[in-house]
Design an enzyme around this catalytic site. Structure first.
Site, PDB file in Angstrom:
ATOM      1  N   SER A  88      13.703  19.006  -2.944  1.00  0.00           N
ATOM      2  CA  SER A  88      14.322  19.099  -1.615  1.00  0.00           C
ATOM      3  C   SER A  88      13.248  18.759  -0.581  1.00  0.00           C
ATOM      4  CB  SER A  88      14.802  20.544  -1.421  1.00  0.00           C
ATOM      5  OG  SER A  88      15.003  20.809  -0.048  1.00  0.00           O
TER       6      SER A  88
ATOM      7  N   TYR B  25      13.554  29.665  -1.718  1.00  0.00           N
ATOM      8  CA  TYR B  25      14.099  28.337  -2.060  1.00  0.00           C
ATOM      9  C   TYR B  25      13.019  27.268  -1.886  1.00  0.00           C
ATOM     10  CZ  TYR B  25      17.148  24.207  -1.908  1.00  0.00           C
ATOM     11  OH  TYR B  25      17.731  22.976  -2.137  1.00  0.00           O
TER      12      TYR B  25
END
Ligand code: NDP
Length: 247
Positions: free
Chosen positions: A153, A166
């Site tokens: 990401s 995350y």
């Protein structure tokens, strides 16, 4: 968008495992791989969703898929061994893994983050990928060429405030990509390892992270599939240790 036009039978006769195959990007990838000739093993935690993907693949007359209901949070060593044994007896080898399943976790500062939830995100987003690879590497070594794809990401390259566990899990995924790529190059050179950053994509995870955004302004999971095909198929045989953008 990543520029690649896949031959229609790019993945003919390939056996490919997709995690988080019941929804979002994983669902689109599983269907796209099947459309290009692969037998897809659908792993996820919600059996109903996996069954819907299975049925879709069957209706389209793509190669019959297989379903593996497994919650990566709390999966034990014997679950992974059982999975490896099943793949071995059904197919004898494995040509690819798409590590796609992830939890978004809490959106809060590290100072306030709950260590129990932190560990849960790390278990699902990081540890399960390690253990899955460890269990399945012997089956990938039996393939002529095999591809491991991790999912990273933007916040796995440059952390942003309040992305917490995350972001850390995606930095760890970038490191895992580099480590497997360089270590397997020595011991199992038929296996290549890369990562994909999907970029902002219209899924339920994106909607939870950005509730005020108009989902229709984003590409769909189907739109970003060219790079998922490229890294899984033979046109990327010499690509190893890269973290690439889908968009
Ligand atoms: P979704 O939340 O739509 O889908 C995630 C999938 O992972 C779901 O099928 C979910 O299962 C599964 N999953 C979650 N936890 C577990 C678990 N414990 N065990 C098994 N399966 C699990 O997310 P996206 O499709 O958006 O994301 C896919 C990947 O792309 C993720 O790695 C994400 O981090 C990454 N990504 C996504 C971006 C985006 O904009 N969408 C941007 C950057 C990266 P269930 O359906 O049962 O909940």
């Amino acid at each position: 968008m990543f520029d690649y036009q896949a031959p229609s039978q790019l993945l003919k006769d390939k056996i490919i495992l997709v995690t988080g195959a019941g929804d979002g990007i994983g669902k689109a990838a599983a269907i796209t791989y099947a459309q290009h000739g692969a037998t897809v093993i659908l792993l996820g935690r919600t059996t109903k969703k996996l069954e819907a993907v299975y049925d879709h693949i069957e209706k389209q007359h793509y190669p019959q898929a297989a379903i593996v209901p497994l919650n990566l949070d709390g999966a034990a060593e014997h679950d992974y061994i059982e999975l490896a044994n099943t793949i071995k007896s059904e197919f004898g080898h494995l040509d690819g893994i798409l590590h796609n399943a992830s939890l978004l976790g809490e959106r809060t500062s590290l100072a306030n983050c709950d260590p129990t939830l932190f560990e849960q995100v790390m278990r699902v987003n990081v540890t399960s990928q390690l253990v899955l690879n460890q269990a399945l590497l012997p089956l990938m070594q039996k393939a002529e060429h095999a591809s491991i794809i991790f999912t990273t990401s933007g916040v796995g390259r440059k952390a942003k405030a309040n992305w917490g566990a995350y972001a850390i899990s995606k930095f760890a995924t970038e490191a895992m990509t580099q480590l497997f790529a360089s270590e397997l190059a020595e011991h199992a050179p038929n296996i290549r390892t890369n990562a994909i950053n999907p970029g902002a994509t219209r899924t339920s995870m994106r909607a939870s992270a950005y509730p005020d955004e108009d989902p229709n302004s984003l590409p769909t999971a189907e739109d970003i599939m060219p790079i998922y095909l490229y890294l899984m198929g033979k046109d990327s045989l010499t690509v190893n240790g890269k973290s690439l953008d889908a968009q």
